[in-house]
Enzyme design. Sequence first.
Site, PDB file in Angstrom:
ATOM      1  N   CYS A 123      10.706 -24.429  61.357  1.00 55.52           N
ATOM      2  CA  CYS A 123       9.372 -25.262  60.645  1.00 55.52           C
ATOM      3  C   CYS A 123       8.510 -25.905  61.909  1.00 55.52           C
ATOM      4  O   CYS A 123       7.435 -26.251  61.398  1.00 55.52           O
ATOM      5  CB  CYS A 123      10.193 -26.366  59.967  1.00 55.52           C
ATOM      6  N   HIS A 260       4.049 -31.566  59.074  1.00 51.27           N
ATOM      7  CA  HIS A 260       4.948 -30.203  58.483  1.00 51.27           C
ATOM      8  C   HIS A 260       5.236 -30.782  57.147  1.00 51.27           C
ATOM      9  O   HIS A 260       5.719 -31.847  56.525  1.00 51.27           O
ATOM     10  CB  HIS A 260       6.054 -30.081  59.361  1.00 51.27           C
ATOM     11  N   ASN A 290       7.842 -25.882  50.984  1.00 54.42           N
ATOM     12  CA  ASN A 290       7.899 -26.135  52.396  1.00 54.42           C
ATOM     13  C   ASN A 290       7.755 -24.398  52.741  1.00 54.42           C
ATOM     14  O   ASN A 290       8.772 -23.681  52.677  1.00 54.42           O
ATOM     15  CB  ASN A 290       9.555 -26.434  52.635  1.00 54.42           C
TER      16      ASN A 290
HETATM   17  O1  UT7 Z   1      11.685 -28.160  57.077  1.00 51.76           O
HETATM   18  C1  UT7 Z   1      12.778 -28.014  57.528  1.00 51.76           C
HETATM   19  C2  UT7 Z   1      13.651 -29.516  57.278  1.00 51.76           C
HETATM   20  N1  UT7 Z   1      14.088 -29.502  56.095  1.00 51.76           N
HETATM   21  C3  UT7 Z   1      13.846 -30.701  55.521  1.00 51.76           C
HETATM   22  O2  UT7 Z   1      13.031 -31.562  55.983  1.00 51.76           O
HETATM   23  C4  UT7 Z   1      14.588 -31.011  54.353  1.00 51.76           C
HETATM   24  C5  UT7 Z   1      15.191 -32.331  54.533  1.00 51.76           C
HETATM   25  N2  UT7 Z   1      15.827 -32.684  53.270  1.00 51.76           N
HETATM   26  C6  UT7 Z   1      15.269 -32.859  52.148  1.00 51.76           C
HETATM   27  O3  UT7 Z   1      14.183 -32.627  51.810  1.00 51.76           O
HETATM   28  C7  UT7 Z   1      16.153 -33.596  50.896  1.00 51.76           C
HETATM   29  O4  UT7 Z   1      17.647 -34.001  51.772  1.00 51.76           O
HETATM   30  C8  UT7 Z   1      16.563 -32.647  49.919  1.00 51.76           C
HETATM   31  C9  UT7 Z   1      15.450 -32.400  48.986  1.00 51.76           C
HETATM   32  C10 UT7 Z   1      16.979 -31.143  50.160  1.00 51.76           C
HETATM   33  C11 UT7 Z   1      17.454 -33.266  49.032  1.00 51.76           C
HETATM   34  O5  UT7 Z   1      17.072 -34.449  48.425  1.00 51.76           O
HETATM   35  P1  UT7 Z   1      18.264 -35.653  48.503  1.00 51.76           P
HETATM   36  O6  UT7 Z   1      17.650 -36.970  47.972  1.00 51.76           O
HETATM   37  O7  UT7 Z   1      18.768 -35.870  50.119  1.00 51.76           O
HETATM   38  O8  UT7 Z   1      19.403 -35.123  47.783  1.00 51.76           O
HETATM   39  P2  UT7 Z   1      21.023 -34.834  47.883  1.00 51.76           P
HETATM   40  O9  UT7 Z   1      20.977 -33.631  48.720  1.00 51.76           O
HETATM   41  O10 UT7 Z   1      21.474 -36.285  48.138  1.00 51.76           O
HETATM   42  O11 UT7 Z   1      21.264 -34.592  46.337  1.00 51.76           O
HETATM   43  C12 UT7 Z   1      21.347 -35.556  45.299  1.00 51.76           C
HETATM   44  C13 UT7 Z   1      21.818 -35.001  44.015  1.00 51.76           C
HETATM   45  C14 UT7 Z   1      23.207 -34.147  44.122  1.00 51.76           C
HETATM   46  O12 UT7 Z   1      24.056 -34.345  43.072  1.00 51.76           O
HETATM   47  P3  UT7 Z   1      25.387 -35.241  43.159  1.00 51.76           P
HETATM   48  O13 UT7 Z   1      26.122 -34.886  44.375  1.00 51.76           O
HETATM   49  O14 UT7 Z   1      24.733 -36.770  43.590  1.00 51.76           O
HETATM   50  O15 UT7 Z   1      25.920 -35.156  41.795  1.00 51.76           O
HETATM   51  C15 UT7 Z   1      22.952 -32.683  44.353  1.00 51.76           C
HETATM   52  O16 UT7 Z   1      23.947 -31.744  43.815  1.00 51.76           O
HETATM   53  O17 UT7 Z   1      20.899 -33.817  43.560  1.00 51.76           O
HETATM   54  C16 UT7 Z   1      21.689 -32.656  43.331  1.00 51.76           C
HETATM   55  N3  UT7 Z   1      20.703 -31.626  43.598  1.00 51.76           N
HETATM   56  C17 UT7 Z   1      19.805 -31.073  42.551  1.00 51.76           C
HETATM   57  N4  UT7 Z   1      19.802 -31.469  41.249  1.00 51.76           N
HETATM   58  C18 UT7 Z   1      18.795 -30.678  40.688  1.00 51.76           C
HETATM   59  C19 UT7 Z   1      20.525 -30.701  44.576  1.00 51.76           C
HETATM   60  N5  UT7 Z   1      19.691 -30.070  44.385  1.00 51.76           N
HETATM   61  C20 UT7 Z   1      19.386 -29.980  43.084  1.00 51.76           C
HETATM   62  C21 UT7 Z   1      18.280 -29.395  42.317  1.00 51.76           C
HETATM   63  N6  UT7 Z   1      18.005 -29.875  41.127  1.00 51.76           N
HETATM   64  N7  UT7 Z   1      17.487 -28.380  42.729  1.00 51.76           N
END
Ligand code: UT7
Length: 333
Positions: A123, A260, A290
């Site tokens: 990225c 980004h 992204n």
């Molecule tokens: O470009 C390169 C760099 N990449 C990034 O900058 C990405 C950085 N990370 C992020 O943007 C975020 O961490 C994400 C958008 C990937 C995830 O957001 P988050 O607030 O960190 O969510 P999480 O991973 O803590 O997940 C929260 C919940 C989980 O459920 P439980 O364990 O709390 O029951 C996940 O299983 O959301 C669930 N979940 C989803 N639910 C619905 C994860 N993906 C999804 C989804 N739809 N697509």
Amino acid sequence: MSQFKFGNRPLLRSVVKGVGSALPKRLVTNSELEKQVDTSDDWIVQRTGIRQRYLAGEGETTSTLATQAAIAALADAGMDVQDIDLVIVATSTPDYTFPATATIVQAALGITRGVAFDVQAVCSGFVFGVATADKYLTSGSHKCALVIGAETFSRILDWKDRTTCVLFGDGAGAIVLEAQEVTGTANERGVMTSHLRSDGRHRAKLFVDGGPSTTQTVGHLRMEGREVFRHAVGMVTDVIMDAFAATGTSVAELDWFVPHQANRRIIDASADKLSIAPEKVVTTVQLHGNTSAASIPLALSVAKADGRIKQGDLVMIEAMGGGFTWGSALIRW
Ligand code: UT7
């Protein structure tokens, strides 16, 4: 050739002459993804800000998108392909393992001189590409560069993994940079400074689980999203502060912050930490998802086309990605 003349060398800056972009034909909304994996429009919008993305279809590859973006950037610059003697493509989704996608783009554009190569910083690739081109141009070895960020991440996503497949999109953006003589003041146009970093200890937090030398497969993207998020804001604010310190400029002088586009929450938190006013932040993640190395030039293209970014504006670009890699560049547009 100025390449061998080190005494009395003129001071050069890499000036942005044009910007362009290209998107695949197929637009995919969040609700369409609801039919494919256990997700919801609400979750995607709240956690990321993404509302839609474009996905490459048949005949659309990283090089075709890159070539279209390059043609648009050259048209914006009012320049001809034969003016170009350096083509850098930032991508993690090359058409082939080799040759470099940049050489495919070079040939598609009909450029037969100079040099073309890829940079791989995921990225952060576009920032790495701008910094690399800037070193070539300001050394006097090359005169005019196309720097392109182009990706087809849809082809390395695991479409059964809801934690990653909803986040990414495909596309390309390009800028034309030309070496111009300056006296060295902050008001003169061009790339004023760039700051690149990497730390390979973080590999397992964001990687692709395949490759020619390990699995002989292309592999799929794997990410510990929360871990990446945790590191992102601190890393990018560090290199942004480095850029201000190196140029003697301050956040108050900034006209546009073009980060980004990975996640709206990361963008907002970074801007907030740096006290950048929300109206100075260019955000396009809602439109494109992204798009990795393509996200910054796509955002620059949108903000130039709608009249926000104008000649003379001070523009900060920054990114963080797999590796980890991260970097910033401060540009007087
Ligand atoms: O470009 C390169 C760099 N990449 C990034 O900058 C990405 C950085 N990370 C992020 O943007 C975020 O961490 C994400 C958008 C990937 C995830 O957001 P988050 O607030 O960190 O969510 P999480 O991973 O803590 O997940 C929260 C919940 C989980 O459920 P439980 O364990 O709390 O029951 C996940 O299983 O959301 C669930 N979940 C989803 N639910 C619905 C994860 N993906 C999804 C989804 N739809 N697509």
